[in-house]
Design a protein around this motif. Structure first.
Motif, PDB file in Angstrom:
ATOM      1  N   ARG A 141      62.798  44.381  -9.883  1.00 14.95           N
ATOM      2  CA  ARG A 141      62.206  44.983 -11.075  1.00 14.95           C
ATOM      3  C   ARG A 141      62.379  44.156 -12.341  1.00 14.95           C
ATOM      4  NH1 ARG A 141      64.190  51.302 -10.086  1.00 14.95           N
ATOM      5  NH2 ARG A 141      62.908  51.660  -8.221  1.00 14.95           N
ATOM      6  N   ASN A 142      63.365  43.262 -12.358  1.00 17.00           N
ATOM      7  CA  ASN A 142      63.648  42.515 -13.583  1.00 17.00           C
ATOM      8  C   ASN A 142      63.510  41.012 -13.409  1.00 17.00           C
ATOM      9  OD1 ASN A 142      64.364  45.002 -14.825  1.00 17.00           O
ATOM     10  ND2 ASN A 142      66.420  44.862 -13.940  1.00 17.00           N
ATOM     11  N   THR A 145      58.460  36.585 -14.768  1.00 18.32           N
ATOM     12  CA  THR A 145      57.146  36.330 -14.165  1.00 18.32           C
ATOM     13  C   THR A 145      56.992  34.880 -13.721  1.00 18.32           C
ATOM     14  OG1 THR A 145      56.241  35.968 -16.382  1.00 18.32           O
ATOM     15  CG2 THR A 145      56.011  38.173 -15.436  1.00 18.32           C
ATOM     16  N   ASN A 159      55.773  40.574 -10.269  1.00 14.50           N
ATOM     17  CA  ASN A 159      55.602  41.963 -10.710  1.00 14.50           C
ATOM     18  C   ASN A 159      55.194  42.902  -9.574  1.00 14.50           C
ATOM     19  OD1 ASN A 159      53.064  40.601 -10.633  1.00 14.50           O
ATOM     20  ND2 ASN A 159      52.155  42.233 -11.850  1.00 14.50           N
ATOM     21  N   TRP A 161      56.721  42.537  -6.402  1.00 17.78           N
ATOM     22  CA  TRP A 161      57.745  42.433  -5.358  1.00 17.78           C
ATOM     23  C   TRP A 161      58.240  43.802  -4.906  1.00 17.78           C
ATOM     24  CZ3 TRP A 161      61.442  37.773  -6.826  1.00 17.78           C
ATOM     25  CH2 TRP A 161      60.729  36.585  -6.638  1.00 17.78           C
ATOM     26  N   GLU A 162      58.370  44.728  -5.820  1.00 20.59           N
ATOM     27  CA  GLU A 162      58.841  46.056  -5.446  1.00 20.59           C
ATOM     28  C   GLU A 162      57.846  46.736  -4.505  1.00 20.59           C
ATOM     29  OE1 GLU A 162      60.220  50.324  -7.444  1.00 20.59           O
ATOM     30  OE2 GLU A 162      59.845  48.580  -8.717  1.00 20.59           O
TER      31      GLU A 162
END
Length: 297
Positions: A141-142, A145, A159, A161-162
């Motif tokens: 989440r963090n 980019t 952005n 990946w989750e």
């Protein structure tokens, strides 16, 4: 040409030719009925133009971004499902009750719940809580980019990946239950004499499994395992319902915005066909390799 040889998967028998003829006739009939019956105006030129249109800043066309997302989802899902399925299959045969019972309960639970229901349950009730529990918030989440090329190729945009992680877990957890039963049945099919022969050699349990039992079980496992992995690729399409931008999600958006329903969905089907056919060819080679010990007899 005389002396020309073709790969085994390109050699057609009479049944193959008959099936290809039936498929061609069916496609031709559908094409005719769509033009004559419902007066559908085909526009392949615009359809190809849409799927080949590049994204912002020279990105890949949106259609091919979805195709790559499906490829990543499928490959990582296969790896995860294969490892988890092997562990569950071995646990299913364990003499230890505390290993066998949870494995059996998981397999029966997943196999008797519709995949779509499982995906919704997992995504809305589990996935949002699982990432913090595993300590993956910082990674998923963090992440900045700006990522390296190999990260972009293997995992896609940072952005997303989750979403990718959730999709891999969904398809992997579903497929692992079926793979576990394939592994269990393959090992159970080994004759009792092979186990006794391994014992007589004084091998440890691990060596007995690695060098005697599993190589023999592998030849029986590979064909159904290939079918299950191909099903995983096709089943990845249901992940589009939780807004993961794979091929089906992308195809749906393009078809709805352009009105080219038949053309776009046929191209989406062609994308899945290419992925599944490539996987089937790969597993046909693995199957022949795994059965070399039979051919040498």
């Amino acid at each position: 040409m005389p002396g020309t040889t073709f790969p085994a998967f390109l050699k057609l028998n009479k049944l193959d030719v008959l099936l290809l003829g039936v498929i061609a006739a069916t496609i031709g009939w559908l094409w005719y009925r769509s033009s004559a019956g419902i007066h559908y105006q085909w526009n392949w030129e615009r359809a190809f133009s849409l799927i080949m249109t590049s994204g912002r800043d020279g990105e890949l066309p949106y259609f091919f971004q979805g195709l790559l997302a499906t490829l990543r989802l499928s490959l990582w899902g296969i790896v995860f499902a294969g490892v988890l399925g092997l562990i569950l299959g071995l646990a299913r045969r364990s003499t230890w009750f505390f290993l066998r019972l949870p494995a059996q309960a998981y397999i029966q639970l997943v196999r008797n719940i519709p995949p779509l229901v499982f995906v919704f349950i997992f995504y809305f009730f589990i996935s949002s809580q699982l990432i913090p529990v595993l300590g993956l918030e910082a990674v998923l989440r963090n992440t900045p980019t700006e990522i390296s090329l190999w990260q972009s190729v293997l995992f896609g945009p940072a952005n997303l990946w989750e979403n990718l992680f959730s999709g891999i877990l969904c398809v992997g957890l579903i497929a692992a239950a079926y793979i576990a039963e394939i592994v269990r049945s393959g090992i159970d099919a080994i004759a009792k004499g092979q186990w006794e022969a391994a014992d007589s050699l004084g091998l440890t349990k691990l060596d007995r499994f690695r060098f005697v039992i599993f190589p023999q079980a592998l030849s029986g496992i590979v064909p159904p395992l290939a079918g299950q992995f191909i099903s995983l690729v096709k089943d990845s399409s249901i992940i589009s319902l939780i807004s993961i931008q794979e091929l089906t999600f992308v195809g749906s958006e393009i078809a709805n915005s352009s009105g080219l329903i038949f053309e776009i969905w046929l191209l989406v089907g062609a994308g899945y066909l290419a992925l599944c056919f490539g996987l089937s060819v790969l597993f046909s080679h693995l199957e022949r390799h795994s059965q070399k010990h039979y051919q040498a007899r």
